[in-house]
Design a protein around this motif. Sequence first.
Motif, mmCIF file in Angstrom:
data_model
loop_
_atom_site.group_PDB
_atom_site.id
_atom_site.type_symbol
_atom_site.label_atom_id
_atom_site.label_comp_id
_atom_site.label_asym_id
_atom_site.label_seq_id
_atom_site.Cartn_x
_atom_site.Cartn_y
_atom_site.Cartn_z
ATOM 1 N N CYS A 45 29.906 31.251 40.423
ATOM 2 C CA CYS A 45 31.086 32.006 40.820
ATOM 3 C C CYS A 45 32.323 31.178 40.499
ATOM 4 N N SER A 46 33.282 31.800 39.850
ATOM 5 C CA SER A 46 34.557 31.136 39.581
ATOM 6 C C SER A 46 35.686 32.037 40.078
ATOM 7 N N GLU A 47 36.778 31.418 40.435
ATOM 8 C CA GLU A 47 37.929 32.156 40.954
ATOM 9 C C GLU A 47 39.027 32.177 39.904
ATOM 10 N N HIS A 48 39.649 33.338 39.749
ATOM 11 C CA HIS A 48 40.740 33.495 38.792
ATOM 12 C C HIS A 48 41.908 34.186 39.484
ATOM 13 N N SER A 49 43.086 33.907 39.007
ATOM 14 C CA SER A 49 44.294 34.553 39.497
ATOM 15 C C SER A 49 44.933 35.230 38.298
ATOM 16 N N ARG A 60 43.708 37.996 43.014
ATOM 17 C CA ARG A 60 42.595 37.052 43.048
ATOM 18 C C ARG A 60 41.308 37.769 42.656
ATOM 19 N N LEU A 62 37.050 37.091 41.869
ATOM 20 C CA LEU A 62 35.874 36.239 41.896
ATOM 21 C C LEU A 62 34.957 36.734 40.788
ATOM 22 N N TYR A 64 31.417 36.433 38.966
ATOM 23 C CA TYR A 64 30.027 36.004 39.149
ATOM 24 C C TYR A 64 29.288 36.183 37.839
ATOM 25 N N SER A 88 37.155 42.372 52.021
ATOM 26 C CA SER A 88 37.623 41.354 51.077
ATOM 27 C C SER A 88 36.528 41.081 50.062
ATOM 28 N N ASP A 90 35.446 38.148 49.398
ATOM 29 C CA ASP A 90 34.589 37.127 50.000
ATOM 30 C C ASP A 90 33.522 37.748 50.900
ATOM 31 N N ASP A 93 30.239 38.693 49.109
ATOM 32 C CA ASP A 93 29.673 37.654 48.248
ATOM 33 C C ASP A 93 28.156 37.792 48.091
ATOM 34 N N ASP A 111 39.911 41.007 44.837
ATOM 35 C CA ASP A 111 40.421 40.798 46.195
ATOM 36 C C ASP A 111 41.812 41.441 46.281
#
Length: 137
Positions: A45-49, A60, A62, A64, A88, A90, A93, A111
């Motif tokens: 999992c990586s987070e991007h904006s 935001r 996520l 996967y 959300s 999160d 997940d 998100d």
Amino acid sequence: MTTRHLVDPELVAILDMIPAATLSTENIKQIRAMSSRAGLDMTQCSEHSVPASEGSPDVRLLVYRPSGEQKSLPVLLWLHGGGYVMGSADAEDAMVKSIVSAVGCVTVSVDYRLAPETTYPGAVEDCYAALKWVSTH
């Protein structure tokens, strides 16, 4: 009563890949344990904006991906439940990880901003920004 007929025909095959579970007092602990383990060590999992509509904060995401997969894969854009008022990325997940593991696709979980703090069409615009990001990446 079934709602299967409400599912888009193109998605029925994916629906068939998700195991059906009948909850009971006898199996609930086992199902909870399986859910909490779903996707562990099987997804990254990586987070991007990503930029939203002008004047709005970035969105935001996520992302996967099945662990170890470098090739191009199909993508599922995941909009969490809650009617644009609750929830959300999160909070979903474990569910998203289980889908990624079962289907072998990349999933981008949005998100988005929630109402009433964000008025219409803010959350929808956040989701559209995510869709545009998916289409270019």
